[in-house]
Design an enzyme around this catalytic site. Structure first.
Site, PDB file in Angstrom:
ATOM      1  CE  LYS A 193      -1.869   2.781   2.881  1.00 22.19           C
ATOM      2  NZ  LYS A 193      -1.763   4.025   2.087  1.00 22.19           N
ATOM      3  N   GLY A 245       6.810   4.690   8.312  1.00 21.33           N
ATOM      4  CA  GLY A 245       5.967   5.876   8.432  1.00 21.33           C
ATOM      5  C   GLY A 245       6.139   6.502   9.801  1.00 21.33           C
ATOM      6  CB  SER A 246       4.031   8.901  11.611  1.00 28.08           C
ATOM      7  OG  SER A 246       2.830   8.166  11.662  1.00 28.08           O
ATOM      8  N   GLY A 250       2.955   3.682  13.604  1.00 26.36           N
ATOM      9  CA  GLY A 250       3.718   2.469  13.924  1.00 26.36           C
ATOM     10  C   GLY A 250       3.277   1.873  15.255  1.00 26.36           C
ATOM     11  CD  GLU A 267      12.856   3.744   8.493  1.00 23.89           C
ATOM     12  OE1 GLU A 267      12.805   4.614   9.418  1.00 23.89           O
ATOM     13  OE2 GLU A 267      12.888   4.033   7.294  1.00 23.89           O
ATOM     14  CB  CYS A 301      12.772   8.676   8.844  1.00 23.55           C
ATOM     15  SG  CYS A 301      13.421   7.526   7.641  1.00 23.55           S
ATOM     16  CD  GLU A 398      10.321  12.265  12.023  1.00 24.55           C
ATOM     17  OE1 GLU A 398       9.207  11.764  12.236  1.00 24.55           O
ATOM     18  OE2 GLU A 398      11.209  11.703  11.371  1.00 24.55           O
TER      19      GLU A 398
HETATM   20  P1  ADP Z   1       2.399  10.873   7.848  1.00 22.00           P
HETATM   21  O1  ADP Z   1       1.732  11.238   9.130  1.00 22.00           O
HETATM   22  O2  ADP Z   1       3.753  11.476   7.699  1.00 22.00           O
HETATM   23  O3  ADP Z   1       1.534  11.016   6.617  1.00 22.00           O
HETATM   24  P2  ADP Z   1       1.795   8.142   8.215  1.00 22.00           P
HETATM   25  O4  ADP Z   1       2.470   7.257   9.181  1.00 22.00           O
HETATM   26  O5  ADP Z   1       0.405   8.607   8.521  1.00 22.00           O
HETATM   27  O6  ADP Z   1       2.754   9.332   7.942  1.00 22.00           O
HETATM   28  O7  ADP Z   1       1.743   7.434   6.780  1.00 22.00           O
HETATM   29  C1  ADP Z   1       2.615   6.419   6.356  1.00 22.00           C
HETATM   30  C2  ADP Z   1       1.804   5.339   5.678  1.00 22.00           C
HETATM   31  O8  ADP Z   1       0.947   4.745   6.651  1.00 22.00           O
HETATM   32  C3  ADP Z   1       0.881   5.825   4.571  1.00 22.00           C
HETATM   33  O9  ADP Z   1       0.859   4.861   3.536  1.00 22.00           O
HETATM   34  C4  ADP Z   1      -0.471   5.909   5.252  1.00 22.00           C
HETATM   35  O10 ADP Z   1      -1.578   5.804   4.389  1.00 22.00           O
HETATM   36  C5  ADP Z   1      -0.404   4.710   6.180  1.00 22.00           C
HETATM   37  N1  ADP Z   1      -1.296   4.762   7.339  1.00 22.00           N
HETATM   38  C6  ADP Z   1      -1.786   5.854   7.974  1.00 22.00           C
HETATM   39  N2  ADP Z   1      -2.571   5.495   9.007  1.00 22.00           N
HETATM   40  C7  ADP Z   1      -2.574   4.135   9.041  1.00 22.00           C
HETATM   41  C8  ADP Z   1      -3.187   3.142   9.881  1.00 22.00           C
HETATM   42  N3  ADP Z   1      -3.947   3.472  10.902  1.00 22.00           N
HETATM   43  N4  ADP Z   1      -2.935   1.839   9.624  1.00 22.00           N
HETATM   44  C9  ADP Z   1      -2.137   1.481   8.600  1.00 22.00           C
HETATM   45  N5  ADP Z   1      -1.555   2.348   7.771  1.00 22.00           N
HETATM   46  C10 ADP Z   1      -1.754   3.665   7.967  1.00 22.00           C
END
Ligand code: ADP
Length: 488
Positions: A193, A245-246, A250, A267, A301, A398
């Site tokens: 995804k 991601g964030s 995570g 990560e 990151c 961050e």
């Molecule tokens: P940012 O806040 O910098 O956009 P995210 O961690 O939200 O970073 O996004 C990183 C990835 O995680 C994206 O592909 C986003 O769609 C996905 N994502 C966001 N929320 C969720 C969730 N609750 N479960 C799984 N994936 C998610």
């Protein structure tokens, strides 16, 4: 979706020494479906979202939003393909991965332009870093596919099954490569995804995967936002989740899968310390500081977002740094002269602006060069904060933007303590003439990667990953195979 309903984007001035007659026409379809079982399909959800160019707000394409039912179809396709894919001779698997790498190389120019259009990063970076590294990653892991018995001598290696992979928007194609290549080399099948603000190069990769004749269902790509990702995480027939991601998301994923048998690698965020000693080659170090924080608008990151300069050279380094900042060009990502492109999304721009306000209200002294920013789109000038200390939020949290905090130190022990005083532990940089200091610091700094006299250098052969709130598990190199295997 059918290739006829597409728009042409006319690109000029994006490669050094390029003759005017060789300018590129890049095709982006108006609408993209989900890539499931080897073909693009309408989403059962019937929903689409728009992906836009952050440099001007223009809509680039409509992209399918995968619902829980769509994710389930993708997982089923991956499960169906698993037996065949994992049962292929390893050498054959390697050939497919190699072919994907070659096709990325063949379409490198197109991919670089689309990466910059969709994500806002300077074309110099997409062209010289993101796309070549993505191809290299597939080449590297293609080589491992038939050598697993040498990688893990005396052990019988088996794939995990279906991997759900969720990637961010800062290095869209490269993160797809980091995730897909080791999973495929070890015989897993995948549902990937991409992030909702940058889905286009992953969809181009879907075309490449289709053209590579990879067996149907081995890689499925489902677009959508957080809810699509959450459906993938929750799906009972997914054996492994790999997430970049964030830190907040995570942690949420970790809670969601607690108590299940799913494997997990995370990560997450970072707050890299970049440490300049008085004996460093200072001009080189200043270039390193600029690259460490302003590369990809600071959407990195492992960015060197906390600068520590030894007190005896602090005034000199800061004055050189300000001069260098004044020369940075912020603007059109497709212009080869651009140093800092567009901020990836309005949401991220708001986050960065919020932190700049927090920095000022906590008493930090801000320095921004006088630069003219384009009227439309999402922009942020390179920003320094002087006069900050460990307790400031902009030093601890961050920001994920072009904002650098500057602190000074006197002794090596003091800087080690300050650098490690962070919830994160992903990256650090050390600039010094003394090898002994480098060896000392690489042992003492709690960071997954420590660069010496350089920064933000990546290579498929080197493991990457963090400690503490930066996550766990490694990607790249031999270490990158481990999260996708079990031993019999
Ligand atoms: P940012 O806040 O910098 O956009 P995210 O961690 O939200 O970073 O996004 C990183 C990835 O995680 C994206 O592909 C986003 O769609 C996905 N994502 C966001 N929320 C969720 C969730 N609750 N479960 C799984 N994936 C998610």
């Amino acid at each position: 979706m059918d290739g006829t309903d597409s728009q042409e984007v006319f690109i000029s001035n994006w490669e050094y020494d390029q003759a005017p007659e060789s300018q590129d026409h890049i095709k982006i379809d108006k609408r993209y479906g989900l890539f499931i079982d080897g073909k693009f399909e309408e989403p059962k959800s019937k929903k689409y979202f728009q992906t836009t160019d952050p440099a001007n707000g223009k809509v680039l394409a409509k992209v399918a939003e995968a619902s829980e039912t769509d994710v389930d179809r993708a997982v089923k396709a991956a499960r169906k393909a698993f037996k065949k894919w994992s049962g292929l001779p390893a050498k054959e698997r390697g050939k497919y991965i190699f072919r994907i790498a070659r096709l990325i190389q063949e379409r490198a120019r197109e991919l670089a332009v689309i990466e910059s259009l969709d994500g806002g990063k300077p074309i110099r970076e997409s062209r010289d870093i993101d796309i070549p590294l993505a191809a290299n990653h597939f080449f590297y892991y293609a080589g491992w596919a038939d050598k697993l018995e040498y990688a893990f001598p005396g052990r019988k290696v088996k794939p995990l099954g279906v991997a759900g992979q969720i990637i961010p928007w800062n290095f869209p194609l490269l993160m797809a490569a980091w995730k897909l290549a080791p999973a495929l080399a070890t015989g897993n099948t995948v549902v990937l995804k991409p992030a909702e603000t940058t889905p286009l190069t992953a969809l181009k990769l879907a075309e490449i995967i289709r053209d590579s004749d990879l067996p149907n269902g081995v890689v499925n790509i489902v677009t959508g936002a957080g809810e699509t990702g959450a459906s993938l995480v929750r799906h009972p027939d997914v054996d492994k989740i790999a997430f970049t991601g964030s830190t907040a998301v995570g942690k949420f994923i970790r809670k969601t899968i607690a108590g299940t048998s799913k494997k997990l690698t995370l990560e997450l965020g970072g707050k890299g310390a970049n440490i300049i000693f008085e004996d460093a080659a200072l001009d080189q170090a200043v270039e390193g500081i600029v690259n460490a924080i302003f590369f990809n608008q600071g959407h990195v990151c492992c960015a060197g977002s906390r600068l520590f300069v030894q007190e005896s050279v602090a005034d000199l380094v800061i004055s050189k740094l300000k001069i260098r900042l004044n020369s940075l060009f912020v603007g059109d990502p497709l212009d080869k002269n651009t140093d800092i492109g567009a901020i990836n999304s309005k949401k991220q721009l708001e986050t960065i602006r919020k932190y700049i306000e927090i920095g000022k209200s906590e008493g930090g002294q801000i320095y921004q060069p006088d630069c003219t920013l384009p009227k439309k789109g999402n922009w942020c000038p390179p920003t320094l904060f002087l006069g900050v200390s460990q307790s400031h939020r902009i030093v601890q949290e961050e920001i994920f933007g072009p904002v650098l905090t500057v602190q000074t130190f006197r002794t090596i022990d003091e800087v080690i303590e300050k650098a490690n005083n962070s919830p994160y532990g992903l990256s650090a940089g050390v600039w010094t003439d003394k090898g002994s200091k480098i060896f000392h610091l690489t042992k003492k700094l709690k960071a997954g990667v420590v660069w010496a006299n350089t920064y933000n250098k990546f290579d498929a052969t080197s493991p990457f990953g963090g400690y503490k709130e930066s996550g766990f598990g490694r990607e790249g190199g031999l270490h990158g195979l481990k999260p996708y295997i079990k031993f019999e």
